[in-house]
Design an enzyme around this catalytic site. Structure first.
Site, short mmCIF file in Angstrom:
data_model
loop_
_atom_site.label_atom_id
_atom_site.label_comp_id
_atom_site.label_asym_id
_atom_site.label_seq_id
_atom_site.Cartn_x
_atom_site.Cartn_y
_atom_site.Cartn_z
N LYS A 41 -13.30 7.55 12.25
CA LYS A 41 -12.38 8.29 11.38
C LYS A 41 -13.11 9.27 10.45
O LYS A 41 -12.58 10.31 10.10
CB LYS A 41 -11.51 7.33 10.58
CG LYS A 41 -12.27 6.53 9.54
CD LYS A 41 -11.37 5.52 8.85
CE LYS A 41 -12.15 4.78 7.79
NZ LYS A 41 -11.66 3.42 7.57
N ARG B 214 -5.18 -4.65 0.62
CA ARG B 214 -4.74 -3.52 1.41
C ARG B 214 -4.01 -4.12 2.62
O ARG B 214 -3.09 -4.90 2.43
CB ARG B 214 -5.92 -2.61 1.78
CG ARG B 214 -5.47 -1.18 2.09
CD ARG B 214 -6.62 -0.25 2.45
NE ARG B 214 -7.20 -0.59 3.76
CZ ARG B 214 -8.15 0.13 4.36
NH1 ARG B 214 -8.64 1.21 3.77
NH2 ARG B 214 -8.63 -0.21 5.54
#
Ligand SMILES: *Cc1c(COP(=O)(O)O)cnc(C)c1O
Length: 350
Positions: free
Chosen positions: A27, A122
């Site tokens: 990413k 998260r």
């Protein structure tokens, strides 16, 4: 490119000895196919990315790997996730059910890793809900439950240690025993887990890490400190001087905030002063980088950035308009530079 390949090779070799497989995470580089190819050339089988579009790009470029979507799939991208990825990390039962339905429709088998909340707040299933979600996922057709994972040091900043990692490993072991199965992946974390894995006497049944920063920057991600055996400073940003002039050290008129509503840097008395400084404007800005994450290679000082200009004090350097200025970059600056369509990417030592 050679540095990236070396990092991937080294990490694969050293982690293999501990029984740990790697998902290489792309990413940071916007799923750059040439970089992905370099990683695959180091014999890494799995590529993970947080964006489905990056995975599609790598697949269409012919990268031969198994692809994992590492961000929880969005409802709106279920079709693409089934079509273009082999596996995804999940923590929403509703989404897993939809993946199952879509996989059946496309006549595919999609692999699932269930993410567990271990304190970073998260993505992840709360531990008390793991049993029921695990049980239902096992029953669903079209999806295969291949593992469980956890992720720390990304939102709250919780550091992987013996306590939380053993707790995770024990939960994984218990759930395996409870359902009488052996999971292929017990994925303990990211580059912030590197030091823990290398130094801990007992890593439990953890057998996988998802590594981006370690491979692409040679850093562990607790303190962003260099991993000794790896190469750093892999990404170099080059900006071009488009204005060079002596300018006063103090602005004229009243000043308060800059283009982004942040206090003017000239509020700092060390920046302000009598006389002039040789100031250069470079053709990069906040749209492309984060200036606080740039480390100039020459002895210059970064004064600030607006959307399109980087403003530097050239100090004693004898630069001229058109000269190229080089910088090393932080994770966040690399992320933005790789994402900016205005930054031309050049590949060295491929
Ligand atoms: C970004 C990410 C990683 C990789 O993190 P690094 O610290 O760059 O190695 C791993 N897992 C998940 C879920 C991520 O989002």
């Amino acid at each position: 490119m050679e540095k990236i390949r070396n990092n991937a090779k080294f990490l694969k070799k050293i982690l293999e000895k501990k029984g740990i497989s790697i998902f290489a995470i792309t990413k940071l580089v916007l799923g750059d196919p040439r970089i992905a190819k370099t990683i695959v050339d180091a014999d890494i089988e799995y590529i993970g990315d947080s964006r489905i579009n990056n995975i599609i790009k790598m697949r269409e470029a012919g990268i031969k790997a198994k692809f994992i979507l590492i961000r929880n799939p969005a409802v709106s991208e279920i079709k693409q996730v089934i079509k273009f990825t082999d596996m995804s990390l999940n923590s929403e039962l509703k989404v897993i059910r939809m993946l199952s339905e879509e996989a059946k429709r496309q006549n595919k088998q999609h692999c699932i890793i269930l993410m567990l909340e271990m304190g970073d707040l998260r993505e992840g299933i709360m531990p008390d809900k793991l049993d029921s979600i695990f049980k239902e996922t096992l029953k669903l057709e079209g999806v295969e439950l291949l593992g469980i994972g956890t992720n720390l040091k990304c939102f709250a900043g919780v550091i992987p240690d013996d306590t939380n990692m053993m707790e995770f490993s024990n939960i994984a072991e218990n759930i395996q025993n409870q359902f009488g199965i052996k999971l292929k992946f017990i994925s303990g974390g990211n580059s912030a887990n590197y030091n823990w894995v290398m130094s801990s006497k007992n890593i439990g049944i953890i057998n996988n890490l998802r590594l981006g920063t370690a491979i692409l920057m040679g850093l562990e991600s607790i303190k962003d400190s260099p991993i000794a055996e790896l190469e750093q400073d892999i990404f170099t940003l080059v900006g071009e001087i488009i204005q060079l002039d002596k300018k006063p050290k103090t602005p004229k008129g009243k000043f308060k905030t800059n283009a982004f509503g942040e206090p003017s840097i000239f509020k700092n008395k060390k920046i302000r002063g009598k006389g002039f400084r040789t100031q250069a404007l470079l053709n990069i800005g906040r749209q492309d980088i984060l200036e606080t994450g740039l480390v100039p290679i020459a002895d210059i000082q970064i004064l600030g950035a607006s959307s399109d200009y980087l403003i530097i004090d050239v100090k004693n350097n004898k630069f001229k308009v058109g000269d190229k200025i080089k910088f090393n970059m932080s994770y966040e600056s690399v992320l933005r530079a790789m994402t900016s369509p205005f930054i031309e990417k050049r590949y060295v030592n491929e």
